[in-house]
Write an enzyme that holds these catalytic residues in place. Structure first.
Site, short mmCIF file in Angstrom:
data_model
loop_
_atom_site.label_atom_id
_atom_site.label_comp_id
_atom_site.label_asym_id
_atom_site.label_seq_id
_atom_site.Cartn_x
_atom_site.Cartn_y
_atom_site.Cartn_z
N ASP A 38 -4.03 -38.25 -67.83
CA ASP A 38 -3.19 -37.08 -68.07
C ASP A 38 -3.60 -36.53 -69.45
O ASP A 38 -4.05 -37.29 -70.29
CB ASP A 38 -1.73 -37.55 -68.03
CG ASP A 38 -0.79 -36.61 -68.72
OD1 ASP A 38 -0.68 -35.46 -68.26
OD2 ASP A 38 -0.15 -37.00 -69.72
N ASP A 237 2.10 -40.49 -69.12
CA ASP A 237 3.29 -40.74 -69.94
C ASP A 237 4.54 -40.06 -69.41
O ASP A 237 5.65 -40.41 -69.79
CB ASP A 237 3.06 -40.25 -71.37
CG ASP A 237 2.98 -38.73 -71.42
OD1 ASP A 237 2.28 -38.14 -70.57
OD2 ASP A 237 3.64 -38.13 -72.29
P1 ADP Z 1 1.45 -30.01 -68.76
O1 ADP Z 1 2.60 -30.91 -69.13
O2 ADP Z 1 0.26 -30.79 -68.24
O3 ADP Z 1 1.09 -29.02 -69.81
P2 ADP Z 1 3.21 -28.46 -66.97
O4 ADP Z 1 3.11 -28.54 -65.49
O5 ADP Z 1 4.45 -28.95 -67.62
O6 ADP Z 1 1.88 -29.17 -67.48
O7 ADP Z 1 3.00 -26.94 -67.42
C1 ADP Z 1 1.89 -26.21 -66.98
C2 ADP Z 1 1.84 -24.87 -67.66
O8 ADP Z 1 3.01 -24.09 -67.32
C3 ADP Z 1 1.83 -24.94 -69.17
O9 ADP Z 1 0.53 -25.15 -69.69
C4 ADP Z 1 2.39 -23.57 -69.54
O10 ADP Z 1 1.38 -22.59 -69.46
C5 ADP Z 1 3.40 -23.32 -68.44
N1 ADP Z 1 4.74 -23.75 -68.87
C6 ADP Z 1 5.43 -24.83 -68.45
N2 ADP Z 1 6.62 -24.92 -69.07
C7 ADP Z 1 6.68 -23.88 -69.93
C8 ADP Z 1 7.65 -23.41 -70.88
N3 ADP Z 1 8.82 -24.02 -71.10
N4 ADP Z 1 7.34 -22.29 -71.57
C9 ADP Z 1 6.18 -21.64 -71.39
N5 ADP Z 1 5.23 -22.03 -70.53
C10 ADP Z 1 5.47 -23.12 -69.80
MG MG Z 2 1.77 -35.98 -70.28
#
Ligand code: ADP
Ligand code: MG
Length: 292
Positions: A38, A237
């Site tokens: 990850d 994690d």
């Molecule tokens: P990771 O934890 O691997 O970054 P997520 O699935 O949580 O992946 O999020 C993927 C993408 O979605 C982020 O890189 C971002 O672009 C967008 N994203 C997720 N949550 C948010 C948030 N709270 N605000 C803005 N963008 C978000």
């Molecule tokens: Mg992570």
């Protein structure tokens, strides 16, 4: 390996802060072909910081950051924390946000000061029909620097970008190099956008990057590798990683991560360093040679 050598191997691991749940997991660790890592919180520290605010014509940076931080105050995502702390550090007062909604793997939205504000990735903007114009190139430039750009749309119009960057953990580069020397393919798996992931992937030397993976699809990516006949180790994690950790032949949880990940894993790395994965595999190989 004999039951005694497995017990000794598990004991050796424990001495190094590597908690191995079973003899089976210890044996399987010596047979892994691929290590899937990850990105956020595993390769990187998982504490991104705000780096850039870009305003489209007709908007200003402080307005973009104020509206965005007002929404992100209601989100628990690490990117949200980066934005809120960045806004507070600039001395901005944050208005109230109503009707907050998180769109997992995409972003967030809410009403702020009578406007509908949407914050998130390119996929989210495409799904909502927000035209990005010149902000698309700005985002690519930021992503190529390893930063995560998040678009901000106000009442359906692309108004700006906020970007955050995370720091690679001290040991990640050396651990990834060691895993490759041991003959394993090292893959980075992330929900982050492809350009950002590729930039960080280059920085740390992984063989392959699988990006823009939705939280619910991480386990499926592990399974796809297994269907190619490979034994897969997965290191993660987060809550999002738990199904992938369970799916993997050996799941390694970062000890500083969430309890859900630790419960789903076969091995817990107390220190949180990827060096623990290297040590666990070394202990497994020695154990399988029955030297204890
Ligand atoms: P990771 O934890 O691997 O970054 P997520 O699935 O949580 O992946 O999020 C993927 C993408 O979605 C982020 O890189 C971002 O672009 C967008 N994203 C997720 N949550 C948010 C948030 N709270 N605000 C803005 N963008 C978000
Ligand atoms: Mg992570």
């Amino acid at each position: 390996a004999t039951p005694t050598s497995l017990t000794v191997g598990i004991g050796k691991g424990a001495e190094q802060g590597i908690l191995i749940r079973s003899g089976d997991a210890l044996q399987m660790a010596s047979r892994l072909d691929v290590i899937v890592l990850d990105k956020t919180g595993t390769i990187t520290k998982g504490k991104p910081e705000l780096t850039d605010v870009v305003a489209a014509t007709g908007f200003d940076e402080d307005l973009i950051l104020r509206l965005t931080a007002a929404i992100e105050r209601k989100s628990e995502h690490p990117l949200a924390t980066a934005i809120v702390e960045g806004a507070l550090a600039r001395g901005l007062a944050l208005p109230e946000a109503d009707g907050f909604a998180a769109i997992p793997g995409h972003g967030v939205e809410a009403q702020v000061e009578g406007h509908h504000v949407l914050v998130g990735n390119e996929r989210l903007m495409a799904e909502r029909g927000v035209a990005l114009g010149r902000l698309a190139q700005e985002a690519q430039r930021l992503a190529d620097e390893g930063k995560t750009p998040m678009f901000v749309a106000v009442d359906g119009t692309a108004a700006g970008i906020v970007a955050a960057a995370d720091t690679v953990k001290e040991d990640s580069v050396a651990a990834i190099a060691a895993l490759k020397r041991m003959g394993m393919e090292v893959v980075m798996l992330t929900g982050d956008n492809r350009r950002t992931a590729l930039a960080i992937g280059r920085q740390v030397g992984v063989d392959r990057v699988i990006a823009e993976v939705l939280p619910e699809d991480k386990a499926h990516e592990v399974q796809k590798l297994q269907l190619e006949g490979k034994k897969v180790g997965m290191v993660g994690d987060g809550i999002n990683d738990a199904p992938a950790l369970a799916q993997a032949d050996v799941g390694f949880a970062i000890g500083t991560g969430t309890d859900v990940a630790i419960e789903a894993a076969d091995v817990t790395l107390i220190s949180g360093s990827l060096k623990g994965v290297v040590m666990a595999i070394e202990i497994s190989k020695v154990t399988m040679r029955n030297v204890y």
